[in-house]
Enzyme design. Sequence first.
Site, PDB file in Angstrom:
ATOM      1  N   HIS A  92       0.831  14.062  -1.243  1.00 20.77           N
ATOM      2  CA  HIS A  92       1.420  14.589  -0.006  1.00 20.77           C
ATOM      3  C   HIS A  92       2.895  14.902  -0.217  1.00 20.77           C
ATOM      4  O   HIS A  92       3.513  14.434  -1.169  1.00 20.77           O
ATOM      5  CB  HIS A  92       1.252  13.612   1.171  1.00 20.77           C
ATOM      6  CG  HIS A  92       1.927  12.282   0.984  1.00 20.77           C
ATOM      7  ND1 HIS A  92       1.289  11.179   0.450  1.00 20.77           N
ATOM      8  CD2 HIS A  92       3.187  11.862   1.263  1.00 20.77           C
ATOM      9  CE1 HIS A  92       2.125  10.158   0.416  1.00 20.77           C
ATOM     10  NE2 HIS A  92       3.299  10.544   0.898  1.00 20.77           N
ATOM     11  N   HIS A 120      10.217  13.078   0.741  1.00 25.75           N
ATOM     12  CA  HIS A 120       9.744  12.708  -0.602  1.00 25.75           C
ATOM     13  C   HIS A 120       8.466  13.463  -0.970  1.00 25.75           C
ATOM     14  O   HIS A 120       7.835  14.085  -0.123  1.00 25.75           O
ATOM     15  CB  HIS A 120       9.542  11.186  -0.747  1.00 25.75           C
ATOM     16  CG  HIS A 120       8.405  10.601   0.044  1.00 25.75           C
ATOM     17  ND1 HIS A 120       8.570  10.028   1.287  1.00 25.75           N
ATOM     18  CD2 HIS A 120       7.081  10.483  -0.243  1.00 25.75           C
ATOM     19  CE1 HIS A 120       7.402   9.583   1.719  1.00 25.75           C
ATOM     20  NE2 HIS A 120       6.479   9.846   0.822  1.00 25.75           N
ATOM     21  N   GLU A 171       7.393   9.312  -4.901  1.00 24.71           N
ATOM     22  CA  GLU A 171       6.479   8.191  -4.696  1.00 24.71           C
ATOM     23  C   GLU A 171       5.306   8.365  -5.659  1.00 24.71           C
ATOM     24  O   GLU A 171       4.835   9.491  -5.847  1.00 24.71           O
ATOM     25  CB  GLU A 171       5.951   8.193  -3.251  1.00 24.71           C
ATOM     26  CG  GLU A 171       4.988   7.046  -2.946  1.00 24.71           C
ATOM     27  CD  GLU A 171       4.464   7.055  -1.499  1.00 24.71           C
ATOM     28  OE1 GLU A 171       4.619   8.091  -0.809  1.00 24.71           O
ATOM     29  OE2 GLU A 171       3.912   6.026  -1.074  1.00 24.71           O
TER      30      GLU A 171
END
Lengths: 134, 134
Positions: free
Chosen positions: A7, A79, A130
Amino acid sequence: MLGRVNHVALAVPDLAAATAAYEKTLGARVSEPQALPEHGVTVVFVELPNTKIELLEPLGENSPIAAFLAKSPGGGMHHICYEVDDILAARDELKKGGARILGEGEPKTGAHGKPVLFLHPKDFFGTLIELEQV
Amino acid sequence: MLGRVNHVALAVPDLAAATAAYEKTLGARVSEPQALPEHGVTVVFVELPNTKIELLEPLGENSPIAAFLAKSPGGGMHHICYEVDDILAARDELKKGGARILGEGEPKTGAHGKPVLFLHPKDFFGTLIELEQV
């Protein structure tokens, strides 16, 4: 090491307004909002054919996105989450390469119930990364 | 309206260093750098299974990412590009919904040789959105 983009997360000051913009103005499929108090955010997923966008609004006192929104009150790109097969192997390889892991360097359970780590944005040209083990 | 995420673009001050970080530290497949003087950038593609990341370094005098890097000299997340089937229909629908198109509102030929438009980030919570007709 890097797999799919799981994502892209966008921090927004007003989740209802952002959801309406993605659903109505941009014509995307969006989820119901989910409050994740243990992560300090409420999240809406924008479902696209090949990945998803996460709209994040701060929740509670110590939201991890509060500082970001204090600096960029209108919101912004927060992010990118990449999938990895083995998060401990990825972490050890990254540390060997000189990258810094945020926090205590141990995976935590992320918003999808899977182990995640964050890498220091200064080691990756200002982008917060991430990693999620899928 | 929104289709696949075509790419996520990251502005970087040093393309060679950023490419090495994605290739060596993060273990991703990267392209050779491509100079696109008509777009004011040199680009490296990071190829992932479901989408790609574009690393952008300014090229020439009037690079469209120069102002971004002046504000964030270390680099950062610059824009997200979504695919659309019909860019003129998308534009007209967006304008009807109150969104502002950057520039003169006419599609230009993007870095992949396809028609693109950019939407005003203030209308989308601080995220610069590119639409590309594929």
